[in-house]
Structures are given as C-alpha cells and as structure tokens.
Design an enzyme around this catalytic site. Structure first.
Site, PDB file in Angstrom:
ATOM      1  N   ARG A   1       3.194  10.062 -11.388  1.00  0.00           N
ATOM      2  CA  ARG A   1       2.229  10.961 -12.015  1.00  0.00           C
ATOM      3  C   ARG A   1       2.743  12.393 -12.068  1.00  0.00           C
ATOM      4  O   ARG A   1       2.378  13.156 -12.960  1.00  0.00           O
ATOM      5  CB  ARG A   1       0.895  10.911 -11.261  1.00  0.00           C
TER       6      ARG A   1
ATOM      7  N   TRP B   1     -33.372   9.933  17.649  1.00  0.00           N
ATOM      8  CA  TRP B   1     -32.065  10.304  18.168  1.00  0.00           C
ATOM      9  C   TRP B   1     -31.100   9.173  17.835  1.00  0.00           C
ATOM     10  O   TRP B   1     -31.245   8.055  18.328  1.00  0.00           O
ATOM     11  CB  TRP B   1     -32.112  10.527  19.682  1.00  0.00           C
TER      12      TRP B   1
ATOM     13  N   ASP C   1       2.751   0.602   7.805  1.00  0.00           N
ATOM     14  CA  ASP C   1       2.761  -0.069   9.099  1.00  0.00           C
ATOM     15  C   ASP C   1       4.105  -0.033   9.803  1.00  0.00           C
ATOM     16  O   ASP C   1       4.207  -0.473  10.953  1.00  0.00           O
ATOM     17  CB  ASP C   1       2.353  -1.539   8.922  1.00  0.00           C
TER      18      ASP C   1
ATOM     19  N   ALA D   1       0.803  -1.225   0.000  1.00  0.00           N
ATOM     20  CA  ALA D   1       0.000   0.000   0.000  1.00  0.00           C
ATOM     21  C   ALA D   1       0.836   1.275   0.000  1.00  0.00           C
ATOM     22  O   ALA D   1       0.730   2.103  -0.914  1.00  0.00           O
ATOM     23  CB  ALA D   1      -0.953  -0.017   1.195  1.00  0.00           C
TER      24      ALA D   1
ATOM     25  N   VAL E   1      15.599  -6.190   0.236  1.00  0.00           N
ATOM     26  CA  VAL E   1      16.645  -5.280   0.698  1.00  0.00           C
ATOM     27  C   VAL E   1      17.138  -5.774   2.051  1.00  0.00           C
ATOM     28  O   VAL E   1      16.356  -5.947   2.982  1.00  0.00           O
ATOM     29  CB  VAL E   1      16.126  -3.841   0.795  1.00  0.00           C
TER      30      VAL E   1
ATOM     31  N   ASN F   1      -2.050   3.947   2.707  1.00  0.00           N
ATOM     32  CA  ASN F   1      -2.300   4.564   1.399  1.00  0.00           C
ATOM     33  C   ASN F   1      -2.165   6.080   1.458  1.00  0.00           C
ATOM     34  O   ASN F   1      -1.629   6.703   0.535  1.00  0.00           O
ATOM     35  CB  ASN F   1      -3.697   4.166   0.906  1.00  0.00           C
TER      36      ASN F   1
ATOM     37  N   CYS G   1      -6.057  -6.499   4.531  1.00  0.00           N
ATOM     38  CA  CYS G   1      -7.248  -6.529   5.376  1.00  0.00           C
ATOM     39  C   CYS G   1      -8.289  -7.525   4.864  1.00  0.00           C
ATOM     40  O   CYS G   1      -9.148  -7.981   5.622  1.00  0.00           O
ATOM     41  CB  CYS G   1      -7.878  -5.141   5.451  1.00  0.00           C
TER      42      CYS G   1
END
Length: 465
Positions: free
Chosen positions: A31, A447, A296, A20, A91, A318, A54
């Site tokens: 971009r 309510w 994370d 992500a 890595v 993200n 998730c």
C-alpha cells in the site's frame, strides 16, 4: 542452483511465511510502495494464506461450517495486488551475508536461490511434539495450520471408534476437548500440570477443571505421558502414563507451541531464552538492518515484568506485520510490548487472563498481594445472571496492578479488557476503583466485578506495611 537477481530499479522484499504477520507486512508495504519501487515475493510452504489459526478448533467442532470462512484473503486476492505469492514453497536456508534465501518446491523438490533487499521472517510456531514411542502413529494430530485441521477432520470422519484423548490442557487442549465433545467423542484430557490452563494460577485452573468434568470431559492431572501404543494396523490405540493407559481412537496434541526458528538459528540470527527471534521496537531483527521478524516466531517485551516472553497470538502477529510493512514502506511504527491478555472458552465457560500470574511475579522479583472475589455477570436480580470469579494481583506498597484472571459464564471473558487497559496505563488498583464503567442491570452489577476486585485489592495493599 542459480540465484534469482533483483529486478532493475526496484528493491525486493522477500517474506517467509504467508499467514498473519507475513501477509500483513506484505500488504502494508504494498500500500505504501508500488511495484515499480518494491517487488514483493512471499514463500509459503502450505496450501493457504491469511487464515485464522485461532478458529481451527471451532471449525473442527462444527461451530464454523466451512474451512473457507477462516480465510481472510485468498492467494488470488494477494496476487491481484502485485504480490508474488508462491505456495508450496519452503525456504530451507537464509544467507544473511549474501542476502538470499534457498527455496525448495515442496511437491517437486526443485531448489533455487532468491535474492532480497529486505527480508521478513514470519515462520510462526510449531506444535510441541515430544519424542515418545508412537507419537508419529496414524491418528495422532497436532493442530497449528489449516492443513492440520483438515487432516484431523478427515480422521474424525473415518474413525469408527468414539474415544479421544487430548494431551495437554492449555488453550488448544481445552478448545480441542470441546470440539471433540461436539463431534460426539468421549474425551479424556491428560495433563502433566496440577490443573488445566497453566496460564492461570492453580486455584483458578481448578475452576476450569470442575467445569470440564461437569461437561463430561475426563480430566487426568499430574500425569506425564510416557508413550502411545498402537494396534496391529499401526494406528494409535492408547495413551500411556506411568500409572495408567487411556484408550484412544484419535489423539490430539495440545501441549503448546515453540517458535519456528530453525532457519534463523542456522543463519546466526539472535534468539531469546524462549527460542524466539529478538527484535527492536520497529520489529527489525537486532543487529541486522535489512532483516525483520514478527508473529509467533519472535519474543516480545512484557510491559508488566519488563522481561522478554513468547506469546503465540494472532492479534500480536497482525500488529507486527503492520509495523514491519510500514517501516519497509518508508513510514515509521513501533511495537512497544504486551501485557499478556488472552481469552478462551470451553463449552459455555469463559476463561480470561492478563498480566502476571503469581509465579511470574515471584520470578520477576516483585512482592505482591492477591485477592479473589465472587460476583455475577449482571445485577443479581436480573434474569440469567451467572457467577464469575475474579482474581487480582497488586504490587505491595505501590498498589500497581500486576495481573487479573477471570473464570465465569457468559459475559465474563471480555471483562479482562478493562484490566488490560489498566495494566498498559500502569494504573494502581485504587485508581481503577474510580473508572467510569458502563452500568445497567442487564450488563453488570452496580459495581462491576473487576472493580469489586480492585476495591478489595486496594484495601489489602493499604493494610500491608
């Protein structure tokens, strides 16, 4: 080993981690800057990129039929956008002074160095796997990546026995308990906490406990796992505690996760008290102009308590990636912090929370009042109205909202978003009572339950000297 130099005329962005945060950063930077200006190289040690971790419990449980439905963008799609994505490439060292990373090809073992102008660390988190006897036996699974999910599914398919033990009762634990129930297993959850869902206060966790047992899940609380026993074939056969042993044909670890920051620690980068990387508001690693981190593996500012905390959620990852990519691409963006909103479910029970628990508020030195109310998801007379419990914390004297927890059936979970907005805006519970929320009998009582809790909290705060 030779060091791969940067191409002439273009800067090089190296990203560690292809999920992500990492791929959001790479895509956003691309971009904003073309390949003639910015070369982008991404190293990912697994087989997949840009997937929904998730969603893994729902894939394992059969709610999602195909693994590929969890993949938002394939490696080929990223490469078509001039991103040099290298799978099965891990890595193993960061040289901050020399601006390079040492990379090992997972399948061949060959190693090489790659230089960078900008580095993004998006290494994610790793499942907690305590050093216990039998913890690495076949049949014991952590669930963090798509590879993990596939290995678990393969085990469930091959396993003839139908006894499953889940160790831990946080989000992953309760979601995996549901997945295993859906797969036809008899499920026991062994939890060292007082009640399941330690992200809730124990009185709210008790509601989850009762509901799980009503679904046929055996809950064992206040139980510390001491070891896992194996059979003559070496496979796991039982999970042991100080007072009992629970037979198991498969074991799923749902104890939680820790930031995956071993590389960062070895490179001398700053870590917080939870082991996550520390960044500034732009997601730049503190004290390092050309190193960024997100997802994370970082700690974030809690806007309610004012403290750093570690929260492993794809929503944050993200956003972090978008912010990093914007800044590397020449734009400007910041990540101000979080209020700790999360929602989950086990079977038809919805569980939500935002802000502080009681122990969080005490730890932050806050004095507070709590209220708990019972309400329904719809007007009481409307068909299929389901019960809902809302707990609210408000600061003593000021009435500032500090936290909300919700447990109920259909229509309960997403109500927490109202509280999340109120927390972000710094509203008091009295101000919340005037919120103009939508009403119709199929959707809410006159309510809304969150406003009922706010009214009660406001009256308690006003009575408090």
């Amino acid at each position: 080993m030779s060091r791969t130099n940067r191409g002439a005329g273009a800067e090089r962005l190296v990203v560690i981690g292809g999920d992500a945060a990492g791929m959001s950063a790479a895509s956003r930077a691309r971009r904003l800057r073309g390949p003639d200006e910015l070369e982008i190289v991404v190293f990912e040690r697994g087989h997949f990129t840009s997937y929904s971790a998730c969603g893994i419990p729902y894939w394992v449980g059969g709610d999602v039929s195909d693994r590929d439905e969890l993949i938002a963008r394939t490696p080929e799609e990223h490469r078509s956008r001039d991103i040099d994505l290298r799978l099965r490439s891990e890595v193993v060292e960061i040289d901050v002074a020399g601006r390079g990373v040492r990379v090992r090809e997972v399948d061949r073992g060959a190693e090489s160095w790659t230089a960078y102008d900008h580095l993004v660390i998006a290494t994610g988190a790793r499942p907690i796997r305590p050093a216990l006897p039998g913890i690495d036996a076949p049949g014991v699974h952590g669930v963090q990546t798509l590879d993990d999910g596939q290995e678990l599914l393969d085990t469930l398919t091959r396993t003839q026995g139908r006894r499953a033990v889940v160790v831990g009762a946080g989000y992953i634990g309760v979601e995996m308990a549901e997945a295993l129930i859906n797969r036809g297993f008899r499920v026991t959850v062994v939890n060292r906490g007082e009640e399941p869902m330690s992200t809730l206060d124990p009185d709210m966790g008790r509601l989850v406990h009762r509901a799980m047992e009503g679904m046929g899940i055996t809950m064992v609380n206040d139980a510390e796992v001491t070891g896992l026993s194996t059979g003559v074939d070496g496979r796991v056969r039982a999970v042991g505690t100080a007072s009992a042993e629970y037979p198991a044909d498969v074991v799923v670890l749902g104890i939680g996760v820790r930031p995956e920051t071993g590389l960062a620690r070895a490179a001398g980068l700053p870590l917080g008290r939870h082991g996550g990387l520390l960044t500034d508001l732009s997601m730049r690693v503190r004290g390092h102009e050309n190193v960024w981190a997100g997802g994370d593996c970082v700690e974030v500012l809690d806007l309610v308590s004012g403290r750093e905390r570690h929260i492993a959620l794809g929503t944050h990852a993200n956003k972090h990636g978008q912010i990093i990519g914007a800044n590397i691409g020449g734009g400007y963006a910041t990540f101000p912090g979080v209020v700790g909103t999360a929602v989950s479910k086990v079977c038809d029970l919805e569980i939500a929370r935002t802000g502080l628990r009681e122990k969080d508020a005490r730890r932050a030195g806050l004095q507070f009042e709590t209220v708990t109310i019972e309400s329904t998801s719809r007007a009481g007379y409307y068909p299929n109205a389901s019960p809902m419990t809302v707990k609210m914390l408000a600061e003593r004297s000021t009435g500032r909202l500090l936290g909300v927890q919700i447990v109920g059936r259909e229509g309960a979970g997403k109500r927490v978003d109202v509280a999340a907005v109120a927390l972000t805006a710094g509203m008091t519970v009295e101000q919340m009572t005037a919120l103009d929320l939508g009403y119709a009998p199929p959707f809410s009582p006159v309510w809304d339950p969150v406003l009922v809790a706010a009214r009660k909290a406001a009256s308690v705060v006003h009575r408090t000297p």
